[in-house]
Design an enzyme around this catalytic site. Structure first.
Site, PDB file in Angstrom:
ATOM      1  N   GLU A  31       0.846  -1.190   0.000  1.00  0.00           N
ATOM      2  CA  GLU A  31       0.000   0.000   0.000  1.00  0.00           C
ATOM      3  C   GLU A  31       0.882   1.240   0.000  1.00  0.00           C
ATOM      4  OE1 GLU A  31      -2.619  -0.299   3.345  1.00  0.00           O
ATOM      5  OE2 GLU A  31      -3.658  -2.081   2.579  1.00  0.00           O
ATOM      6  N   HIS A  76      -7.968   1.210   2.122  1.00  0.00           N
ATOM      7  CA  HIS A  76      -7.762   0.874   3.543  1.00  0.00           C
ATOM      8  C   HIS A  76      -8.497   1.872   4.441  1.00  0.00           C
ATOM      9  CE1 HIS A  76      -4.769  -1.365   6.348  1.00  0.00           C
ATOM     10  NE2 HIS A  76      -5.919  -1.157   6.967  1.00  0.00           N
TER      11      HIS A  76
END
Length: 477
Positions: A325, A355
């Site tokens: 990420e 997220h």
């Protein structure tokens, strides 16, 4: 001794980096700033004492509070920032994570660091954190921290395991409905000017079966919400857990996959959960079923999911977490980050979110308060309640009636003979209360000693520091 005293007051001159760390983490003098951070004044019968019958808590600080330096990364909620600043600590708050080399430079001079999910506190970074005494993870997970190394070096780690559970559960419910109705595809089409009114492959969720993998705080809340929508709930967990409502626990993941119309994952990232939903598990799922992952990025084998969706085995999916990420916001979700990113983005009926499962105002406020208060209790009182890598030890707060008392915190290796040696040192003094516990290779001892003066405190500190079992010594008064 209501005011804090530094090492020079005790006649101890720091002469190297290691001693500097012991200074900043040892002579932390405190009995907690406000009643908010004290244990409640319970009577033995369980009732609250009347205010007039309870001695005032002793208002002490760790040495000079302005010397406590705290670095907060990744835009920690302002409630947490202000809670820490209210103690008089030096607090620096940044909106994003830092590159590793810059983080190493920054962490060398701080006593406390607060992070969320993007910052990785590896051995390489923690090895440079010579002054660090505690880490606050302003999130659920702690897999971004090498908690074993931290424990072995006397660094406590706290998190917030419950505060965003409701936010994640609500997101999953929204995704179940959106996937069942293909809402995101219809919305994207209309944004492009295409009117595509269809009912084929669109379903109500009433009467469908939800399979929950991991029936913890999030999974159990989700179970209740799903039943309110008329869903049947089955769940799998590594341990036997009491079902809420009419949910039913199944014996194996395979049984859950074969029986569920929607499968959602809520498990920690562990070696045994790595790619726990892979090609074999996707083959076990019903044709036309749906998969949701809002737990950790390595739980689902995403290339296998892409293949299963292309052939119609899986009718839709929602992903909130990914193996890699970005460290900040921007146009980073591409093949350079994950080599399959563009293939994933081009699928139909797939919800991709960055997220944000716990990213609600309510959750972040609660997390900010919970973690910052845990940090204050540890800095000011030595309490480890809620620590993920230390034994949980706590003593009641000192009061104003206990003016000449000192609290000793001794973190040490869990080896035979330590308690005997430590008690020989403490035995020359009046120990009012004492508690010790161990967790793996690390043990934590806390004791309150009365009738002490500056020279006695210096002697206690130096004798404990000289023990071969020592990991870290702190003296709070």
């Amino acid at each position: 001794m209501d005011s804090a005293v530094d090492l020079s007051t005790l006649g101890i001159e720091p002469h190297n980096t290691d001693l500097t760390r012991r200074v900043s983490s040892s002579l932390a003098i405190s009995s907690s700033p406000t009643g908010t951070f004290h244990s409640p004044p319970w009577t033995r019968s369980g009732g609250l004492l009347h205010a007039g019958s309870m001695p005032s808590a002793k208002q002490l600080k760790p040495f000079n509070t302005e010397d406590i330096k705290i670095l907060l990364l990744e835009n920690v909620n302002q409630t947490g920032v202000e809670t820490l600043k209210s103690q008089g600590y030096q607090v620096t708050s940044l909106k994003s994570a830092l590159p590793e080399d810059e983080l190493i430079e920054r962490i060398r001079n701080v006593h406390v660091i607060g992070i969320r999910s993007k910052t990785k506190l590896t051995v390489r970074i923690l090895r440079e954190a010579k002054n660090l005494i505690v880490i606050g993870c302003f999130c659920i997970g702690t897999n971004q921290v090498d908690i074993k190394y931290a424990a072995e070096h006397g660094i406590a780690v706290f998190n917030s395991p419950f505060s965003n559970s409701r936010s994640v559960a609500e997101l999953v419910i929204a995704e179940i409905i959106a996937l069942a109705r293909q809402l995101c595809d219809r919305s994207n089409e209309l944004h492009k000017g295409t009117w595509n009114k269809v009912s084929n492959g669109c379903w109500e969720i009433r009467g469908k079966t939800l399979g929950i993998i991991g029936y913890g705080h999030i999974g159990s809340q989700l179970s209740v919400l799903a039943e309110a929508f008329g869903m049947t709930v089955i769940y799998y967990d590594a341990v036997n857990l009491m079902a809420l409502g009419t949910a039913k626990q199944v014996a194996t993941i395979e049984e859950l996959l074969r029986g569920a119309d929607f499968v959602t994952c809520h498990v920690p990232e562990l070696p045994e959960t790595f790619n726990m939903i892979g090609r074999d598990q996707l083959d076990e799922m019903k044709k036309g079923s749906y998969l949701i992952n809002a737990s950790r990025g390595h739980i689902v084998d995403i290339p296998a999911l892409i293949d299963a969706m292309r052939v119609g085995k899986i009718a839709g999916a929602a992903l909130d977490v990914y193996p890699s990420e970005p460290g900040g916001n921007g146009d980073y979700f591409n093949n350079e980050l994950n080599q399959w990113a563009e293939d994933l983005r081009n699928l139909k009926n797939i919800i991709l979110t960055p997220h944000i499962g716990g990213s609600t105002e309510e959750a972040q406020i609660a997390i900010g308060i919970e973690v910052s208060q845990a940090l204050i209790r540890y800095i000011n009182e030595g309490a480890t309640l809620g620590a993920v890598n230390m034994p949980e030890v706590n003593l009641r707060s000192l009061t104003m009636d206990e003016a000449n008392h000192v609290r000793v915190v001794y973190i040490h290796r869990n080896v035979p003979g330590v308690l005997r040696t430590v008690n020989e040192i403490l035995g020359d003094h009046n120990v009012d209360k004492q508690m010790t516990d161990s967790r793996g290779e690390v043990a934590y001892l806390m004791a309150d000693i009365s009738d002490v003066n500056t020279s006695l405190i210096k002697d206690l500190y130096q004798r404990l520091e000289a023990l071969s079992s020592r990991i870290m010594t702190r003296v709070l008064y």
